[in-house]
Design a protein around this motif. Sequence first.
Motif, PDB file in Angstrom:
ATOM      1  N   ARG A  96     -54.233 137.389 138.897  1.00  0.00           N
ATOM      2  CA  ARG A  96     -54.638 136.224 138.094  1.00  0.00           C
ATOM      3  C   ARG A  96     -55.970 135.730 138.645  1.00  0.00           C
ATOM      4  O   ARG A  96     -56.052 135.424 139.830  1.00  0.00           O
TER       5      ARG A  96
ATOM      6  N   THR B  50     -41.330 141.099 146.482  1.00  0.00           N
ATOM      7  CA  THR B  50     -42.556 140.553 147.083  1.00  0.00           C
ATOM      8  C   THR B  50     -42.492 139.034 146.975  1.00  0.00           C
ATOM      9  O   THR B  50     -41.723 138.495 146.175  1.00  0.00           O
ATOM     10  N   VAL B  51     -43.333 138.361 147.784  1.00  0.00           N
ATOM     11  CA  VAL B  51     -43.381 136.907 147.701  1.00  0.00           C
ATOM     12  C   VAL B  51     -44.856 136.474 147.715  1.00  0.00           C
ATOM     13  O   VAL B  51     -45.675 137.045 148.430  1.00  0.00           O
TER      14      VAL B  51
ATOM     15  N   PRO C 130     -45.681 138.187 136.600  1.00  0.00           N
ATOM     16  CA  PRO C 130     -44.914 137.909 135.381  1.00  0.00           C
ATOM     17  C   PRO C 130     -45.426 136.719 134.575  1.00  0.00           C
ATOM     18  O   PRO C 130     -45.413 136.735 133.352  1.00  0.00           O
ATOM     19  N   GLY C 131     -45.939 135.679 135.277  1.00  0.00           N
ATOM     20  CA  GLY C 131     -46.346 134.464 134.583  1.00  0.00           C
ATOM     21  C   GLY C 131     -47.519 134.658 133.641  1.00  0.00           C
ATOM     22  O   GLY C 131     -47.713 133.911 132.690  1.00  0.00           O
TER      23      GLY C 131
ATOM     24  N   LEU D  72     -38.095 139.775 142.485  1.00  0.00           N
ATOM     25  CA  LEU D  72     -39.069 140.769 142.951  1.00  0.00           C
ATOM     26  C   LEU D  72     -38.879 140.994 144.454  1.00  0.00           C
ATOM     27  O   LEU D  72     -38.316 140.146 145.145  1.00  0.00           O
TER      28      LEU D  72
ATOM     29  N   VAL E 206     -54.600 134.875 142.293  1.00  0.00           N
ATOM     30  CA  VAL E 206     -53.440 135.579 142.854  1.00  0.00           C
ATOM     31  C   VAL E 206     -53.838 137.029 143.092  1.00  0.00           C
ATOM     32  O   VAL E 206     -54.308 137.709 142.172  1.00  0.00           O
TER      33      VAL E 206
ATOM     34  N   PRO F  78     -45.152 125.319 141.846  1.00  0.00           N
ATOM     35  CA  PRO F  78     -45.953 125.683 140.672  1.00  0.00           C
ATOM     36  C   PRO F  78     -46.714 124.444 140.201  1.00  0.00           C
ATOM     37  O   PRO F  78     -46.528 123.357 140.755  1.00  0.00           O
ATOM     38  N   SER F  79     -47.558 124.606 139.216  1.00  0.00           N
ATOM     39  CA  SER F  79     -48.282 123.451 138.692  1.00  0.00           C
ATOM     40  C   SER F  79     -47.288 122.422 138.136  1.00  0.00           C
ATOM     41  O   SER F  79     -46.255 122.785 137.568  1.00  0.00           O
TER      42      SER F  79
ATOM     43  N   GLU G  60     -56.022 126.968 138.694  1.00  0.00           N
ATOM     44  CA  GLU G  60     -55.078 127.454 139.683  1.00  0.00           C
ATOM     45  C   GLU G  60     -55.719 128.485 140.617  1.00  0.00           C
ATOM     46  O   GLU G  60     -56.791 129.019 140.340  1.00  0.00           O
TER      47      GLU G  60
ATOM     48  N   ILE H 187     -45.097 130.282 143.622  1.00  0.00           N
ATOM     49  CA  ILE H 187     -45.916 130.459 144.814  1.00  0.00           C
ATOM     50  C   ILE H 187     -45.356 129.572 145.925  1.00  0.00           C
ATOM     51  O   ILE H 187     -45.061 128.390 145.705  1.00  0.00           O
TER      52      ILE H 187
HETATM   53  P1  AMP Z   1     -48.025 128.851 138.888  1.00  0.00           P
HETATM   54  O1  AMP Z   1     -47.038 128.555 139.947  1.00  0.00           O
HETATM   55  O2  AMP Z   1     -47.706 128.214 137.584  1.00  0.00           O
HETATM   56  O3  AMP Z   1     -49.440 128.633 139.337  1.00  0.00           O
HETATM   57  O4  AMP Z   1     -47.892 130.418 138.643  1.00  0.00           O
HETATM   58  C1  AMP Z   1     -47.700 131.308 139.713  1.00  0.00           C
HETATM   59  C2  AMP Z   1     -48.277 132.641 139.361  1.00  0.00           C
HETATM   60  O5  AMP Z   1     -48.049 133.526 140.460  1.00  0.00           O
HETATM   61  C3  AMP Z   1     -47.617 133.243 138.137  1.00  0.00           C
HETATM   62  O6  AMP Z   1     -48.565 133.929 137.368  1.00  0.00           O
HETATM   63  C4  AMP Z   1     -46.602 134.196 138.795  1.00  0.00           C
HETATM   64  O7  AMP Z   1     -46.255 135.244 137.930  1.00  0.00           O
HETATM   65  C5  AMP Z   1     -47.382 134.683 140.009  1.00  0.00           C
HETATM   66  N1  AMP Z   1     -46.478 135.187 141.078  1.00  0.00           N
HETATM   67  C6  AMP Z   1     -45.654 134.473 141.860  1.00  0.00           C
HETATM   68  N2  AMP Z   1     -44.956 135.283 142.681  1.00  0.00           N
HETATM   69  C7  AMP Z   1     -45.362 136.538 142.415  1.00  0.00           C
HETATM   70  C8  AMP Z   1     -45.019 137.831 142.942  1.00  0.00           C
HETATM   71  N3  AMP Z   1     -44.110 137.981 143.904  1.00  0.00           N
HETATM   72  N4  AMP Z   1     -45.628 138.906 142.407  1.00  0.00           N
HETATM   73  C9  AMP Z   1     -46.568 138.774 141.434  1.00  0.00           C
HETATM   74  N5  AMP Z   1     -46.929 137.577 140.900  1.00  0.00           N
HETATM   75  C10 AMP Z   1     -46.340 136.475 141.382  1.00  0.00           C
END
Ligand code: AMP
Length: 346
Positions: A200, A122-123, A232-233, A120, A188, A147-148, A185, A70
């Motif tokens: 999420r 997208t952002v 994906p996460g 991807l 999303v 990220p965390s 978190e 993110i």
């Molecule tokens: P975290 O940074 O650990 O909180 O995780 C970030 C979350 O955002 C994860 O579940 C990623 O898969 C999700 N994420 C980040 N960028 C994208 C994107 N472009 N499309 C879909 N999900 C995303």
Amino acid sequence: MHTNVWYVDENVDSEKSYPQIVEAAECLKQNEVVAFPTETVYGLGGNALSEEAVAKIFQAKGRPADNPLIVHVASRPHVEKLVTSIPKQADDLMNAFWPGPLTIVLPGGQSVARNVTAGLDTVAIRMPNHPVALAILKAANLPLAAPSANLSGKPSPTSADHVIHDLSGRIAGIVDGGSTGVGLESTVVDCSGDVVTILRPGGVTKEQLEEVVGEVKVDPALSDDGQKPKSPGVKYKHYAPTAPVTLVDGSEKHLQTIVDKRRAEGLKIGILATEESKSLYQADIIIPCGSRDDLISVANRLYDVLRQFDESDVDEIYSEIFTHEGVGAAVMNRLSKAANNRVIKE
Ligand code: AMP
Ligand code: MG
């Protein structure tokens, strides 16, 4: 690597300059990675425009490269530079919830470092609502991938101590600004299609989103293991203490029966309870996780409680379950992952 710790007041004025924050921002400009508090959990920040900085984030966390990051920003002009368009619904959500615990997936991402988006088109972007995070973003004047700030797979950090435990020696520094707020978190959401879709669950609930944009969908992969998630996460086992966690969908009495049986077999057992139920149980360790009447307190405490179980030497953990309403959706999403979806139904 030596890890600097900078102490700052959690209520800094993000418009003013503080020497600790200037130093941390300097590190970020030199493409080093620095952990800092946000209103959700501690983030591990790095320059989102630098592939080198972003690679350091993945390396410090041991995060799989196909799990995108993110991007955090302090202002709308930064968003506009990173995306190809801002759909109307996304604009409404930004106005309603930013700064705050809502991450918006938007078309674009070609201008951030390649490894931020894991390929991807997208952002994911968010404006955090924490004075320290905003002060750092402003001082660095960069979009920060964050990220965390935990080792991948471990519960997310809600205090600087958690970050130090996981990442000391692996990152350039930590800005210690006390405990975080929400404790889970961000939510999303995908705004690149027709209907806003939750990828999420998190601090902003489905009900709150619907008040702003009408119909909101939930990615079917969140409730069905067979589906490929759009985020994906979400597929990774996450948030897990070392001892296996099992959720018990039933009465306190039933949970106690299971625990008694395992203890009779010689195992050390922990129970994740609530303020209301903690005195009803007998086990080797019983940790209350907030109050059942106040799901926000459960969200707040969850990661710290999961980490406390790691400090104990229990063999197994049994946990109560919570409603899926409101913030409960995010709490149950994280608890189910901590439990690797193990549930015992009464
Ligand atoms: P975290 O940074 O650990 O909180 O995780 C970030 C979350 O955002 C994860 O579940 C990623 O898969 C999700 N994420 C980040 N960028 C994208 C994107 N472009 N499309 C879909 N999900 C995303
Ligand atoms: Mg994480």
